[in-house]
Scaffold this motif. Structure first.
Motif, short mmCIF file in Angstrom:
data_model
loop_
_atom_site.label_atom_id
_atom_site.label_comp_id
_atom_site.label_asym_id
_atom_site.label_seq_id
_atom_site.Cartn_x
_atom_site.Cartn_y
_atom_site.Cartn_z
N THR A 72 18.81 -14.41 -18.35
CA THR A 72 19.31 -15.77 -18.13
C THR A 72 18.15 -16.69 -17.82
O THR A 72 17.09 -16.24 -17.35
CB THR A 72 20.30 -15.84 -16.95
N VAL A 73 18.35 -17.97 -18.07
CA VAL A 73 17.32 -18.97 -17.76
C VAL A 73 17.06 -19.00 -16.26
O VAL A 73 15.90 -19.07 -15.80
CB VAL A 73 17.76 -20.36 -18.26
N GLU A 74 18.13 -18.92 -15.46
CA GLU A 74 17.98 -18.99 -14.01
C GLU A 74 17.12 -17.86 -13.47
O GLU A 74 16.24 -18.08 -12.62
CB GLU A 74 19.37 -18.96 -13.35
N ASP A 75 17.36 -16.64 -13.97
CA ASP A 75 16.56 -15.51 -13.49
C ASP A 75 15.11 -15.61 -13.96
O ASP A 75 14.19 -15.18 -13.24
CB ASP A 75 17.18 -14.20 -13.96
N ALA A 76 14.90 -16.16 -15.12
CA ALA A 76 13.53 -16.36 -15.59
C ALA A 76 12.77 -17.27 -14.63
O ALA A 76 11.62 -16.99 -14.24
CB ALA A 76 13.53 -16.96 -16.99
N ARG A 77 13.39 -18.36 -14.22
CA ARG A 77 12.72 -19.29 -13.31
C ARG A 77 12.52 -18.65 -11.93
O ARG A 77 11.46 -18.82 -11.30
CB ARG A 77 13.56 -20.56 -13.18
N LYS A 78 13.50 -17.89 -11.48
CA LYS A 78 13.40 -17.30 -10.14
C LYS A 78 12.27 -16.29 -10.03
O LYS A 78 11.51 -16.28 -9.06
CB LYS A 78 14.73 -16.64 -9.77
N VAL A 79 12.16 -15.39 -11.03
CA VAL A 79 11.12 -14.36 -10.91
C VAL A 79 9.73 -14.97 -10.99
O VAL A 79 8.79 -14.48 -10.35
CB VAL A 79 11.30 -13.24 -11.96
N VAL A 80 9.59 -16.05 -11.75
CA VAL A 80 8.30 -16.75 -11.79
C VAL A 80 8.03 -17.39 -10.44
O VAL A 80 6.91 -17.35 -9.91
CB VAL A 80 8.28 -17.79 -12.92
N ASP A 81 9.04 -17.98 -9.83
CA ASP A 81 8.89 -18.56 -8.49
C ASP A 81 8.49 -17.51 -7.47
O ASP A 81 7.82 -17.81 -6.47
CB ASP A 81 10.19 -19.22 -8.04
N HIS A 82 8.89 -16.25 -7.70
CA HIS A 82 8.57 -15.16 -6.78
C HIS A 82 7.27 -14.44 -7.17
O HIS A 82 7.02 -13.34 -6.67
CB HIS A 82 9.73 -14.18 -6.70
N GLY A 83 6.49 -15.05 -8.04
CA GLY A 83 5.14 -14.55 -8.28
C GLY A 83 4.90 -13.78 -9.55
O GLY A 83 3.79 -13.27 -9.76
N ALA A 84 5.88 -13.67 -10.45
CA ALA A 84 5.65 -12.94 -11.70
C ALA A 84 4.69 -13.71 -12.59
O ALA A 84 4.80 -14.94 -12.73
CB ALA A 84 6.97 -12.71 -12.43
N ASP A 85 3.75 -12.99 -13.20
CA ASP A 85 2.82 -13.59 -14.16
C ASP A 85 3.44 -13.70 -15.54
O ASP A 85 2.91 -14.42 -16.39
CB ASP A 85 1.54 -12.75 -14.24
N GLY A 86 4.51 -12.98 -15.76
CA GLY A 86 5.17 -13.03 -17.06
C GLY A 86 6.56 -12.46 -16.96
O GLY A 86 6.91 -11.76 -16.00
N ILE A 87 7.37 -12.77 -17.95
CA ILE A 87 8.73 -12.24 -18.03
C ILE A 87 8.92 -11.61 -19.40
O ILE A 87 8.29 -12.02 -20.38
CB ILE A 87 9.79 -13.33 -17.79
#
Length: 422
Positions: free
Chosen positions: A296-311
């Motif tokens: 989902t778009v929402e989870d993509a944004r959240k994991v990046v906010d939590h420090g992921a360098d990529g999805i």
């Protein structure tokens, strides 16, 4: 009056010399009589394979039903897998003309380093069960091709052994976070010591998907020698000979285990994972961190906010939730959302890729990189290391041809204007 002849009438037409029949001379026939020497053996069969689908057909002939279906199948009615593949069929390329495409450069930056091709090998479980060379063939082929290779937590070669097999390759490690955090920490430390620069955490396996082919086949780890499998073995003796004469299946991160795939997953993975666990992982791992299983778009944004360098936009190859979102369809919205957030996180796509044109379409629609799992395993089952090499050769040839026909010479020149979704 002088009478003229109508040279256009059918009665006065004469056939050109080239169209008059004659008995052929030997000198005419000799250049045509060039009988090609038959090419036999596995190497010749691999050379004749021009598509991943042809490698799949070879793999099916050479591999027992249970491990082949484990690779080939998906969850429940396999609707998601079918839709993911159709997504790449339901596009129209928009080529440009009169461009200089004499030199095609497929080099792609991903997570801080260049990859010679815009595709890497995805993590796959129980790989030596598909073919005895398993992860060793995959990692060495990736090293030779100049692309990343990802070892799965459920892989059948250790982190250290893969590093030894491909010491100059770019090795990544895929992690399933367990309920036992000490074991997870041990894996993270081993991956770092072995030189893995990227940790890929998979988040779409709270429980095992209903992989009905495995249920029907009685799929166990390792494969059980039942009457059914013995009969199957009689048609594929090479696979069983290799399986029985090599080191028994062992896992990158587990002790030897006996049981069904679903039992293993359900006994091992943690259904209580939250974003707090991702925060812990970000603090713990010092290299690049990517999150696999974003849908989902929402989870993509959240994991990046939590420090992921990529999805990684992935539905686990359709093997978890049937009727899950299709990564290729999700790609434009995720890319736009991350751009709106001014994020430079890498967007990687897998699921459904069966050719180089699929990869180019994904890149044009905004993906920074792609991963292949089944396509790689089909090559492995078709011919071991040589089969994996052939998979990557086919994908590269496809990509170069597609790029040239689109009128682009570098990956950076691809845009959404090159692809129209039907």
């Amino acid at each position: 009056m002088t009478q003229t002849t109508d040279h256009g009438s059918s009665g006065s037409r004469q056939a050109p010399d080239a169209l008059r029949r004659r008995f052929p001379k030997y000198s005419d026939l000799a250049p045509l009589m060039q009988f090609k020497k038959p090419e036999l053996g596995q190497a010749a069969r691999l050379r004749r394979a021009n598509t991943i689908w042809e490698l799949r057909a070879m793999a099916k002939r050479r591999t027992p039903k249970a491990p082949f279906d484990y690779t080939d199948g998906a969850a429940e009615a396999e609707i998601t897998l079918g839709r993911a593949r159709r997504a790449f069929l339901d596009i129209e390329f928009r080529p440009g003309i009169l461009r200089d495409v004499s030199s095609i450069d497929l080099t792609t930056p991903i997570l801080g380093k260049d990859s010679r091709l815009p595709v890497g090998i995805a993590p796959t479980g129980f790989t030596r069960m598909m073919q005895s060379e398993g992860e060793y063939a995959g990692s060495q082929a990736a090293q030779s091709a100049g692309i990343p290779y990802t070892l799965s937590t459920m892989g059948t070669a250790s982190i250290e052994d893969v590093a030894k097999a491909a010491p100059h390759g770019r090795n990544w490690f895929q992690l399933y976070l367990w309920t036992d955090r000490e074991r997870s920490m041990e894996l993270i430390e081993r991956a770092a010591r072995a030189g893995n620069d990227t940790l890929m955490v998979t988040v779409d396996t709270a429980v095992a998907g209903a992989r009905l082919r495995d249920v029907r086949n009685g799929m166990t780890i390792p494969p059980a020698l039942t009457l059914k499998t013995v009969l199957d073995a009689s048609y594929r003796p090479a696979w069983w000979f290799n399986f029985l004469t090599h080191e028994p299946l062992a896992f990158a991160s587990l002790s030897r285990y006996s049981g069904t795939v679903a039992e293993l997953i359900n006994s091992m993975f943690d259904p209580t994972l939250t974003y707090a666990d991702l925060d812990w992982l970000r603090e713990t791992w010092k290299g690049k961190l990517v999150v696999k299983g974003i849908q989902t778009v929402e989870d993509a944004r959240k994991v990046v906010d939590h420090g992921a360098d990529g999805i990684i936009l992935s539905n686990h190859g359709g093997r978890q939730l049937d009727r899950a979102p299709i990564p290729f369809h999700l790609l434009p919205d995720v890319k736009a959302a991350l751009a709106a957030d001014s994020s430079d996180a890498a967007v990687i796509l897998d699921t459904g890729i069966m050719g180089g044109a699929d990869i180019i379409a994904a890149l044009a629609m905004g993906a920074d990189f792609t991963l292949v799992g089944r396509a790689y395993l089909y090559g492995l089952m078709a011919g071991g290391r040589a089969g994996v090499d052939r998979t990557l050769e086919i994908l590269e040839t496809d990509m170069r041809r597609t790029m040239a026909l689109l009128g682009v010479s570098k990956i950076s020149e691809l845009t959404p204007d090159h692809v129209h979704l039907l």
